[in-house]
Design a protein around this motif. Structure first.
Motif: not given
Ligand SMILES: N[C@@H](C=O)C(=O)O
Ligand SMILES: NC(=O)C1=CN([C@@H]2O[C@H](COP(=O)(O)OP(=O)(O)OC[C@H]3O[C@@H](n4cnc5c(N)ncnc54)[C@H](OP(=O)(O)O)[C@@H]3O)[C@@H](O)[C@H]2O)C=CC1
Length: 262
Positions: A95, A141-143, A154, A184-186, A191-192
């Protein structure tokens, strides 16, 4: 002796969402092929699932950002006729702003999130099409539809996964082969640990447990959903988004410049 159980290949099975997919698919009676770099974790998970569910589990140590790692899994997907499901789950995401991201991180995210799921899907599709059956689950991802200043790359890679999945769904209509995109959302995973922003920086109220995420995603799979948004309670929002997207595309097909540009 060939396995009597259908086989599921799960990438990124050494932690997080992939590890829970492995558990849930084992409970559903799949034999498994688990793919990741941390072979020690894969072997521990394999031993546990074998002992608990009496299934067969193979562990493949592979870095899917490397050609050799990809080829290893592609060859399996090309040759093992027992494979019924591919879960393209492995993914990462620093990120960071685009300018601040290293060349290595940029290349690795594109390789893992875009190139790898594409090549693995292409490797398994011929056998699925021959047999008129099989399924691919792509973890987006929702992103994918919501870029932030620190998620540009990302989000772009996950938008690719969504579009790739939507395109495949159109291609594969009436073939007996399914593709599900999961957004997915968070979700509370490692991952983090690699993203540069700790999970603790997020409001716990908006972070889903990995088990809840995967169980919801598989419920969507069982319903036959093409796109599954585990955390979105009002599915009409997605329907409206898709309708607006289709209407917008239709409005582009006119052949004349819009008056505001003349
Ligand atoms: N992986 C997470 C980071 O933002 C996401 O996709 O929500
Ligand atoms: N957590 C979240 O909030 C969200 C996650 N996602 C997506 O979910 C998917 C799973 O991530 P998540 O479980 O959260 O995170 P984790 O970091 O827990 O899992 C990532 C998995 O990918 C594997 N992996 C990472 N790099 C490579 C590589 N180079 N080659 C092979 N495997 C690799 C890791 O294994 P190893 O290190 O052993 O190789 C690990 O098993 C990703 O695609 C992610 O983008 C989507 C939306 C939200």
């Amino acid at each position: 002796m060939p396995s009597a159980n259908p086989i599921a290949v799960v990438t990124g099975a050494s932690s997080g969402i992939g590890a829970v997919y492995a558990d849930r698919l084992a409970r559903r009676g799949y034999d498994l092929v688990l793919v990741a770099r941390r072979i020690d974790r894969l072997r521990h998970l394999a031993d546990t699932l074998c002992a608990t569910h009496g299934i067969k589990v193979r562990s493949i140590e592979a870095d899917l950002t490397e050609e050799a790692g990809l080829v290893q899994v592609e060859e399996l997907l090309h040759t093992d006729e027992g494979i019924a499901l591919l879960v393209n789950n492995a993914g990462n995401g620093k990120l960071s702003s685009t300018a601040d991201m290293s060349d290595a991180d940029t290349a690795a995210t594109i390789a893992l999130n875009v190139v790898a799921p594409t090549r693995l899907a292409r490797a398994v599709l011929p056998a699925f099409l021959r047999r008129h059956s099989g399924a691919i689950i792509n973890i987006a991802s929702v992103m994918a539809f919501h870029p932030l200043p620190i998620t540009t790359l990302y989000s772009a890679t996950k938008s690719y996964v969504l579009m790739f999945s939507r395109g495949l769904q159109g291609e594969l209509a009436n073939t007996g082969v399914r593709v599900q995109a999961v957004l997915p959302a968070g979700t509370a995973t490692e991952f983090y640990d690699h993203a540069g922003i700790p999970l603790s920086a997020f409001d716990p109220a908006v972070v889903m447990t990995t088990e809840n995420l995967v169980d919801a995603a598989l419920a969507g799979f069982d319903k036959g959903e093409e796109v599954t948004l585990p955390s979105v309670h009002d599915v009409s929002l997605w329907d409206a988004y898709e309708q607006a997207r289709s209407a917008l595309f239709g409005a582009t097909q006119v052949g004349t410049p819009a008056p505001r540009y003349v």
